[in-house]
Write an enzyme that holds these catalytic residues in place. Structure first.
Site, PDB file in Angstrom:
ATOM      1  N   GLY A  59      90.604  10.284 -16.562  1.00  0.00           N
ATOM      2  CA  GLY A  59      89.281  10.418 -15.959  1.00  0.00           C
ATOM      3  C   GLY A  59      88.241   9.842 -16.890  1.00  0.00           C
ATOM      4  N   SER A  60      87.008   9.799 -16.432  1.00  0.00           N
ATOM      5  CA  SER A  60      85.962   9.098 -17.185  1.00  0.00           C
ATOM      6  C   SER A  60      85.715   9.706 -18.553  1.00  0.00           C
ATOM      7  CB  SER A  60      84.663   9.107 -16.367  1.00  0.00           C
ATOM      8  OG  SER A  60      84.286  10.437 -16.043  1.00  0.00           O
ATOM      9  N   GLU A  85      87.717  11.069 -20.527  1.00  0.00           N
ATOM     10  CA  GLU A  85      88.848  10.927 -21.448  1.00  0.00           C
ATOM     11  C   GLU A  85      88.999   9.506 -21.980  1.00  0.00           C
ATOM     12  OE1 GLU A  85      90.444  12.673 -17.980  1.00  0.00           O
ATOM     13  OE2 GLU A  85      88.586  13.382 -18.864  1.00  0.00           O
ATOM     14  N   GLU A 133      96.987  16.837 -11.848  1.00  0.00           N
ATOM     15  CA  GLU A 133      97.078  17.547 -13.125  1.00  0.00           C
ATOM     16  C   GLU A 133      98.150  18.626 -13.136  1.00  0.00           C
ATOM     17  OE1 GLU A 133      93.118  15.532 -13.085  1.00  0.00           O
ATOM     18  OE2 GLU A 133      94.311  16.671 -11.628  1.00  0.00           O
ATOM     19  N   HIS A 159      90.960  16.023 -17.348  1.00  0.00           N
ATOM     20  CA  HIS A 159      89.541  15.839 -17.108  1.00  0.00           C
ATOM     21  C   HIS A 159      88.844  17.190 -17.258  1.00  0.00           C
ATOM     22  CE1 HIS A 159      86.264  13.353 -16.032  1.00  0.00           C
ATOM     23  NE2 HIS A 159      86.081  13.802 -14.816  1.00  0.00           N
ATOM     24  N   HIS A 184     109.450  43.429  -9.749  1.00  0.00           N
ATOM     25  CA  HIS A 184     108.824  42.674  -8.668  1.00  0.00           C
ATOM     26  C   HIS A 184     108.147  43.585  -7.649  1.00  0.00           C
ATOM     27  CE1 HIS A 184     109.264  39.034  -5.701  1.00  0.00           C
ATOM     28  NE2 HIS A 184     108.019  39.400  -5.894  1.00  0.00           N
ATOM     29  N   GLY A 192     106.688  32.764 -11.516  1.00  0.00           N
ATOM     30  CA  GLY A 192     106.810  33.058 -10.094  1.00  0.00           C
ATOM     31  C   GLY A 192     105.983  32.144  -9.212  1.00  0.00           C
TER      32      GLY A 192
END
Length: 515
Positions: free
Chosen positions: A26-27, A29, A48, A71, A278, A393
């Site tokens: 992205g800009s 980075e 991502e 980003h 769970h 999970g």
């Protein structure tokens, strides 16, 4: 020595053994990516979540930290599901995120993160936006060391776009030993538990694999004569599942777990919480007549124990010390038995054929919640480093993780995925093709979120809305991203399709239509 922040950063990456960057550019980075060193790869993901999943798989399979570049707010937001999974997986990821230039931060600029360090919390071990550009290198060093300190996990650094070209002083590069050995008196206590029992049990969790404790677990089991159980929702291989002392897999239901452990009067839980549940339960967390102690490198495993006692420290070292300390005993328990399913388009039969035909030393990466029990009953994991799944999970981890594992492992990777799980990060197939990843993507396609349908009975429901996934064509989805694929509709066609896929050196996909 004066140099730019970018130059210092890449020296730090090299010091920690990093030779690639997982990202979706992205800009904010772009200055980080300017003048990247030779032989430093950029591993592209089209989302991502894919980026973090690939990095997680690579880190866990290679045993090295993985570097991720995201980003600012939007890109970090896309990553959060798999960042949470990386936290639960204890994956050592160093995540850098672009931030807008410091000079315009007071004016709420486009594509900035207002509270960047808070966004990924609490699912990172450390989060910082350095106060000054010249503080970025020191923050990176601290981030790597924190990510690698047991229990390992992801860390996050927000870096303004204009920091990379600023001058800084290169900080010292430490070389630390981060392994913490268990207290010898604690090991004596664990040994007394096993020696004093008539029917001891070992319950092994993900921490065994994280510490490299495969051989030590085998040695302890064989010396002590203990039955070996896999802890609920273990996300790695913990013990050879064809070993005569392997007893099976513990469920995340309290009453069922108590019933399975009832024959044992002493229980040592290693590398796992006590226990992962769970659903709600009642009564004791293990059989009342049994003594229980735990060994873990994670202090939270011990802090959250509902009774019993424990020892903190490296699990592999603790198991190895116990193997030398306990008295020899013959095994007298029961072993886990594989199923023998009839020929039909069921997950059990398909998995039994995968077991029969898979290449020697193939690595399994699994995310098929509906088929978790059939995987246990039909596809034994028999090698160290041979199994990875998602500890959180969540869904959407294992497809890109298989691509990351393939970059770290030299063997064929089998990605066993449910159709619903695969769709979360289906664009990871693009990265697999781009990288030539040696992965067989095996889709157990039951045209539904069937795990949710099966779980509905816990809440007294007969039908669940939003679980019908009919109409997906995984062959076309794969071919659109450059991956050859085949569809299987009948039992007689399974072997030919699997043999074709396993024989290829690059990525392939098999759409297995489960009845």
């Amino acid at each position: 020595m004066r140099l730019t922040v970018r130059e210092a950063a890449f020296r730090i990456f090299q010091h920690f053994g990093v030779d690639r960057l997982f990202g979706n550019p992205g800009s904010t980075e772009l200055p980080m990516l300017k003048a990247m060193p030779e032989r430093f790869d950029y591993v592209l993901g089209l989302n991502e979540a894919v980026v973090v999943g690939m990095a997680d798989g690579f880190a866990r399979a290679s045993g090295k930290p993985a570097l991720v570049n995201l980003h600012s707010a939007a890109g970090t937001g896309h990553s959060l599901g798999n960042l949470f999974t990386a936290f639960r997986n204890n994956a050592p990821l160093v995540v850098t995120a672009g931030q807008q230039a410091r000079s315009i931060l007071p004016y709420d600029p486009f594509l900035f993160a207002e509270r960047a360090t808070e966004f990924p919390r609490p699912y990172v071990k450390f989060s910082i936006e350095p106060a000054r550009a010249e503080d970025v290198p020191a923050a990176l060093i601290r981030a790597f060391q924190t990510a690698l300190t047991p229990p390992m996990g992801p860390v996050f650094i927000s870096i303004p776009v204009d920091d990379w070209d600023r001058e800084c002083t290169m900080p010292g590069l430490p070389d630390l030993s981060l392994r913490t050995l268990p207290d010898p008196r604690g090991i004596d206590r664990l040994a007394e538990l096993l020696d004093g029992a008539s029917a001891p049990a070992l319950v092994l969790g993900t921490g065994v694999a994280n510490c490299g404790g495969w051989d030590a677990a085998i040695a302890l089991a064989e010396q002590s004569g203990a039955s070996v159980w896999c802890a609920p929702y273990a996300a790695r291989e913990v013990f050879p599942e064809d070993h005569p002392q392997f007893a099976g897999f513990l469920p995340a239901w309290r009453d069922q777990l108590r019933d399975l452990l009832n024959p044992h009067d002493a229980i040592l839980v290693a590398g796992a919480p006590v226990f992962t549940w769970h659903v709600e339960g009642s009564g004791p967390h293990w059989p009342e007549h049994a003594q229980l102690l735990a060994l873990s490198e994670d202090p939270q495993h011990l802090a959250a124990m509902p009774g019993g006692g424990g020892v903190l420290g490296d699990v592999a070292a603790g198991l190895a010390a116990l193997a030398e300390r306990v008295k020899p005993r013959s095994f007298a328990g029961k072993r886990h038995r594989l199923a023998d399913p009839q020929a039909a388009m069921t997950d059990s039969f398909v998995l039994s054929r995968i077991h029969a035909l898979r290449p020697q030393d193939a690595v399994v990466v699994e995310e098929a919640p509906t088929a978790r029990t059939p995987v246990h009953d039909n596809l034994p994991i028999t090698r160290e480093g041979g199994f990875f799944t998602c500890a959180s999970g969540g869904l959407g981890y294992s497809l890109p993780a298989a691509v990351g594992v393939a970059q770290a492992a030299g063997d064929k990777v089998l990605a066993i995925l449910g159709d619903g799980a695969a769709m979360y990060t289906i664009q990871g197939l693009y990265s697999a093709n781009r990288l030539g990843a040696n992965v067989s993507f095996l889709i157990l396609n039951n045209a539904a979120y069937a795990a949710l349908q099966g779980f509905a009975g816990e809440f007294g429901m007969n039908a669940v809305p939003g679980t019908d996934l009919g109409g997906l064509d995984f062959v076309k989805l794969a071919e659109a991203q450059g991956i050859p694929a085949r569809r299987v509709d009948s039992p007689g066609a399974i072997d030919a399709a699997l043999s074709w896929s396993f024989g290829e050196s690059g990525p392939t996909l098999v759409d297995l239509r489960i009845a």
